[in-house]
Design an enzyme around this catalytic site. Structure first.
Site, short mmCIF file in Angstrom:
data_model
loop_
_atom_site.label_atom_id
_atom_site.label_comp_id
_atom_site.label_asym_id
_atom_site.label_seq_id
_atom_site.Cartn_x
_atom_site.Cartn_y
_atom_site.Cartn_z
N GLY A 100 4.67 -1.11 0.58
CA GLY A 100 6.06 -0.75 0.39
C GLY A 100 6.32 0.73 0.54
CD GLU A 317 3.32 0.39 -11.21
OE1 GLU A 317 2.44 1.22 -11.51
OE2 GLU A 317 4.10 0.54 -10.25
CG HIS A 344 7.26 -5.80 -6.50
ND1 HIS A 344 6.51 -4.84 -7.12
CD2 HIS A 344 8.55 -5.46 -6.73
CE1 HIS A 344 7.29 -3.94 -7.69
NE2 HIS A 344 8.54 -4.30 -7.47
#
Length: 428
Positions: A100, A317, A344
């Site tokens: 990402g 996360e 994600h």
């Protein structure tokens, strides 16, 4: 349902033999490493980045910097980054993998050159949101062709520079959209002023991290609530040292809560912008002991975990590891504030609910999190969906449940290629 997994593509997560007594070291922070590489690529002189993470994601970032005209050289002291030189007009490609940070931080850099740059990667990256960022870059003066997808593959057609200026941005799906504009801002002719619209971005610590690194490299970012300004600047930071990755440390620091005993994580910084530092407060809330000193963090656990109600909006996360931990709690738990995890590496909420429930726990994904009702966890295949954080969650499950077969452990190479060996070493 996930496809059947060949036995040779699984890792049998080891059960803790008893209370732990171990010292571990985790590699450099991925988030800091890739931000430092971007800023070094925009600097006016070479930068030596010390103790960076060496993983798939960071190698992809180095590949992007090289493709865009920068220089990357591994030395005994670290990685030497030479700034991007806007030379040549032949088309090039940037390989994104499933990173990402690479997908979001490097398109703005491509606009500074005079060539067409195509961005594409794994199938998973094509499902990760990026449209709000691409729209903002267009309004700042960049030419981007994505055939209306709002996702990779797309092509940036460099015009030899980016005007910059003021722009509105919806960064509610990812704080990386905002960080991407701020990191590139010093190289824009007019700098950049970003006015956030919509819901607040997740992970405020990552925004603070971006602002901190900009200052370390000589920029002068300003913030007034939801308005951010970065003026043009000549960046310089000849020598920069990356902190250990505290989010990658998560499975190690929560382990004593399930096993008892002590784990010491060397090099834990006394002050940091990393969201993983929040773990120290969580451990105290769960009745464990966490002591920080100049040598690092020492965690001593009780082997018992109470149920908890946790808003993880700023530290999303960490959700996979914390969810695995709470499967063994004394009572029910609720995790909220993490709806953004659906965008994600995979839909982490759906994946966690599916995989944890399949192994015996009662886990349901809610609109913005998980509801966990502990029940006996048994062995079986724990599918990881090419998501490094799920490998770490599977390892935590294995501490207390025999026969956990973690699918595709190599995917943890995204952030910690040596994770399996380090985990085994902790339990030895």
């Amino acid at each position: 349902m996930p496809e059947p997994v060949a036995p040779e593509n699984t890792w049998k997560a080891p059960v803790a033999p008893g209370p732990l007594d171990a010292s571990v070291r985790v590699p450099g922070s991925k988030s800091i490493t890739n931000r430092a590489y971007v800023l070094a690529a925009l600097a006016g002189e070479p930068t030596l980045v010390r103790t960076p993470l060496d993983s798939r994601d960071t190698r992809l970032m180095l590949g992007a910097v090289s493709a865009l005209g920068g220089g990357c050289e591994t030395t005994p002291e670290g990685v030497l980054i030479r700034p991007i030189a806007a030379e040549g007009d032949d088309p090039v490609s940037v390989v994104l993998g499933n990173a990402g940070t690479v997908a979001r931080f490097t398109p703005a850099l491509a606009g500074l050159g005079a060539r067409a740059v195509r961005f594409d990667g794994d199938e998973a990256i094509r499902r990760r949101p990026i449209a709000p960022l691409l729209d903002a870059l267009r309004r700042l003066g960049m030419e981007i062709d994505d055939d209306g997808r709002g996702a990779p593959p797309f092509t940036v057609r460099g015009q030899g520079g980016v005007r910059g200026g003021e722009v509105e941005l919806d960064s509610s799906a990812s704080s990386q959209f905002l960080s991407a504009l701020l990191l590139a801002g010093p190289a824009f002719a007019e700098g950049v002023t970003v006015r956030l619209v919509g819901d607040a971005p997740p992970s405020e610590p990552h925004i603070a991290m971006t602002l901190d690194l900009l200052r370390r490299f000589g920029a002068a970012p300003e913030r007034d609530g939801t308005v951010f300004h970065v003026p043009p600047a000549r960046l310089s930071c000849p020598d920069y040292t990356v902190e250990p990755d505290l989010s990658t440390a998560a499975p190690f620091v929560v382990a004593p809560a399930l096993t008892g005993g002590t784990v010491r994580v060397g090099g834990w910084p006394e002050r940091t912008t990393q969201p993983g530092d929040w773990l120290r407060g969580l451990l105290a809330e769960l009745g464990q002991e966490a002591q920080l000193d100049a040598d690092g963090l020492t965690v001593t656990g009780t082997g018992r975990v109470p149920g908890a109600t946790l808003d993880l909006h700023e530290v999303g996360e960490l959700t996979p590891v914390i969810a695995a931990l709470l499967c063994f709690a004394d009572g029910p738990s609720v995790i909220s504030g993490v709806a953004h995890l659906r965008g994600h590496e995979t839909d982490r909420l759906a994946a966690l609910a599916t995989e944890l429930s399949a192994l015996g726990a009662e886990v349901a994904d809610t609109e913005d999190g998980l509801r966990i009702t502990p029940a006996p966890v048994h062995g079986g295949v724990f599918h990881t969906y090419d998501d490094h954080r799920l490998v770490m969650a599977g390892a935590v499950l294995g501490l207390r449940a025999a026969g956990i077969e973690v699918e595709n452990p190599a995917t943890v190479g995204k952030t910690f290629p040596g994770f399996v060996d380090a985990w085994a070493g902790m339990l030895a």
